[in-house]
Design an enzyme around this catalytic site. Structure first.
Site, PDB file in Angstrom:
ATOM      1  N   CYS A   1      -6.282   1.516 -10.505  1.00 40.64           N
ATOM      2  CA  CYS A   1      -5.467   0.374 -10.888  1.00 40.64           C
ATOM      3  C   CYS A   1      -6.150  -0.450 -11.982  1.00 40.64           C
ATOM      4  CB  CYS A   1      -5.236  -0.462  -9.632  1.00 40.64           C
ATOM      5  SG  CYS A   1      -4.667  -2.126  -9.910  1.00 40.64           S
TER       6      CYS A   1
ATOM      7  N   SER B   1     -10.054  -5.194   2.977  1.00 44.17           N
ATOM      8  CA  SER B   1      -9.579  -5.029   1.603  1.00 44.17           C
ATOM      9  C   SER B   1     -10.527  -4.111   0.849  1.00 44.17           C
ATOM     10  CB  SER B   1      -9.501  -6.396   0.902  1.00 44.17           C
ATOM     11  OG  SER B   1      -9.346  -6.238  -0.489  1.00 44.17           O
ATOM     12  N   SER B   2     -10.061  -2.907   0.557  1.00 46.18           N
ATOM     13  CA  SER B   2     -10.910  -1.916  -0.101  1.00 46.18           C
ATOM     14  C   SER B   2     -11.463  -2.426  -1.421  1.00 46.18           C
ATOM     15  CB  SER B   2     -10.110  -0.629  -0.329  1.00 46.18           C
ATOM     16  OG  SER B   2     -10.885   0.338  -1.005  1.00 46.18           O
ATOM     17  N   ASN B   3     -10.595  -3.021  -2.253  1.00 49.38           N
ATOM     18  CA  ASN B   3     -11.069  -3.443  -3.581  1.00 49.38           C
ATOM     19  C   ASN B   3     -12.058  -4.599  -3.479  1.00 49.38           C
ATOM     20  OD1 ASN B   3      -9.622  -6.128  -4.684  1.00 49.38           O
ATOM     21  ND2 ASN B   3      -8.180  -5.048  -3.360  1.00 49.38           N
TER      22      ASN B   3
ATOM     23  N   HIS C   1       0.810  -1.226   0.000  1.00 43.62           N
ATOM     24  CA  HIS C   1       0.000   0.000   0.000  1.00 43.62           C
ATOM     25  C   HIS C   1       0.835   1.265   0.000  1.00 43.62           C
ATOM     26  CE1 HIS C   1      -2.159  -3.279   2.179  1.00 43.62           C
ATOM     27  NE2 HIS C   1      -3.010  -3.024   1.220  1.00 43.62           N
TER      28      HIS C   1
ATOM     29  N   GLU D   1      -3.052   3.249   1.996  1.00 46.09           N
ATOM     30  CA  GLU D   1      -2.568   3.877   0.770  1.00 46.09           C
ATOM     31  C   GLU D   1      -2.770   5.389   0.824  1.00 46.09           C
ATOM     32  OE1 GLU D   1      -3.584   4.122  -3.968  1.00 46.09           O
ATOM     33  OE2 GLU D   1      -4.016   2.217  -2.946  1.00 46.09           O
TER      34      GLU D   1
ATOM     35  N   CYS E   1       3.392  -1.253  -4.300  1.00 41.16           N
ATOM     36  CA  CYS E   1       2.978  -1.512  -5.684  1.00 41.16           C
ATOM     37  C   CYS E   1       3.469  -0.372  -6.577  1.00 41.16           C
ATOM     38  CB  CYS E   1       1.454  -1.606  -5.754  1.00 41.16           C
ATOM     39  SG  CYS E   1       0.820  -1.725  -7.445  1.00 41.16           S
TER      40      CYS E   1
ATOM     41  N   HIS F   1      -7.287   4.709   5.207  1.00 36.90           N
ATOM     42  CA  HIS F   1      -6.726   3.620   4.412  1.00 36.90           C
ATOM     43  C   HIS F   1      -5.210   3.821   4.294  1.00 36.90           C
ATOM     44  CE1 HIS F   1      -5.810   1.066   0.919  1.00 36.90           C
ATOM     45  NE2 HIS F   1      -6.900   0.394   1.241  1.00 36.90           N
TER      46      HIS F   1
END
Length: 336
Positions: free
Chosen positions: A203, A231-233, A83, A135, A105, A133
């Site tokens: 992404c 997990s956000s996604n 993140h 990130e 990433c 979050h």
């Protein structure tokens, strides 16, 4: 006869792509390689990726997960999660005499660099993302005096800027594409001169997984998303499935979390997984469904993914020796 027909009609729509993205794969392999090369323990700041199974598996191999860099004993190796982290975290590691491996990433690193560049040009940066979050914390730390967090369309009216002619938006990479653009549209309504980043920050893996869920959500009575609640996604995939027309959608870490009551009146089950989920967990869900009559699996393909990222460059060095040197008081400046 009617029961047999109903049973025969049951099927699973399996989303593709799903599961591990290139950034997650790189981060997990980085921890595994570090353990192979340097031996346990290897410390990891925060969860390397947001998945319970992955974290527990790496813990069994010798990884130690900590919340803060200060928890890592002097002279050890610490890995930064996928993140990303703020510059202050790198400074903390240096003060703690730690050798570091940065598993951020590369797509998140791109957003960090954009933030630094726009801040250098004295822009106000509106960062679309979810407060707290990891990130978002990392990106905000690159230019804290220039970045304002915008947590969804409802937050737009609270935004103020210094100069409406010098405003740019960036975003957390794992957001819903639709939600992000809704927020961007609202921001443009307030700041007509708002400029967009040089490339879409959402992404590719997030987009592809959401597109696949949209395609199957319209056909599925129930969608099961494999992923962890932090997990956000993965959470977004549940929202996307419901928005696409699925009657119900649920997030589970493991097959044994599925409630059989969810299958009542269900003919078609959609299955997907977040970008930090290993395929073995999806296989467990498919086996669970097959045992209950949902053995016919049809793959719904939204895109082909071939992107890979090289491992962190630090894995090519002797980090144990570097950490020992730092701990002994050598700053490493005499290294060739």
């Amino acid at each position: 006869m009617e029961c047999m027909t109903a049973a025969a009609a049951r099927k699973v729509l399996l989303a593709a792509p799903r599961g591990y993205c290139a950034g997650v794969d790189r981060a997990v392999i980085a921890v595994e390689k570090a353990l192979e090369q340097y031996g346990a323990p290897v410390y990891v700041r925060h969860e390397i990726v947001h998945n319970k199974y992955v974290v527990k598996t790496l813990e069994k191999k010798g990884a130690i997960f900590v919340e803060e860099t200060a928890e890592v004993p002097e002279g050890n190796i610490v890995i930064f999660s996928a993140h990303g982290v703020a510059p202050v975290v790198h400074e903390e590691a240096a003060r703690g005499k730690l050798a570091t491996i940065d598993a951020t990433c590369p797509l998140v690193t791109k957003v960090h660099k954009e933030a630094v560049r726009f801040a250098g040009d004295d822009y106000d940066i509106l960062l679309i993302g979810h407060e707290g979050h990891e990130e978002v914390i990392g990106t905000s730390g690159e230019a804290p005096d220039h970045i304002t967090l915008v947590d969804g369309p409802g937050d737009v009216e609270n935004v103020s800027v210094r100069d409406e002619s010098k405003v740019v938006w960036l975003s957390q990479t794992t957001l819903s594409v639709d939600e992000t653009m809704e927020t961007v549209d609202a921001l443009k309504g307030r700041f007509p001169q708002l400029i967009s980043p040089p490339s879409d920050d959402i992404c590719y893996a997030t987009q592809n997984r959401q597109t696949a869920v949209k395609q199957m959500g319209a056909e599925a009575d129930l969608v099961i998303v494999v992923g962890s609640k932090n997990s956000s996604n993965s959470v977004r995939l549940v929202e996307v499935a419901l928005g696409a027309g699925a009657r119900a959608a649920h997030l589970v870490d493991f097959a044994d979390e599925i409630d059989e009551a969810w299958l009542e009146g269900v003919t078609t089950v959609g299955v997907t997984s977040g970008a930090s989920v290993p395929e073995i967990l999806v296989e467990g869900v498919l086996e669970w469904l097959a045992e209950r009559g949902y053995g016919d699996v049809e793959t719904i393909t939204a895109a082909q993914e071939s992107i890979t990222f090289s491992l962190p460059k630090e894995l090519r060095r002797d980090l144990r020796a570097e950490a020992a040197s730092l701990s002994a008081g050598n700053d490493g400046s005499d290294k060739s």
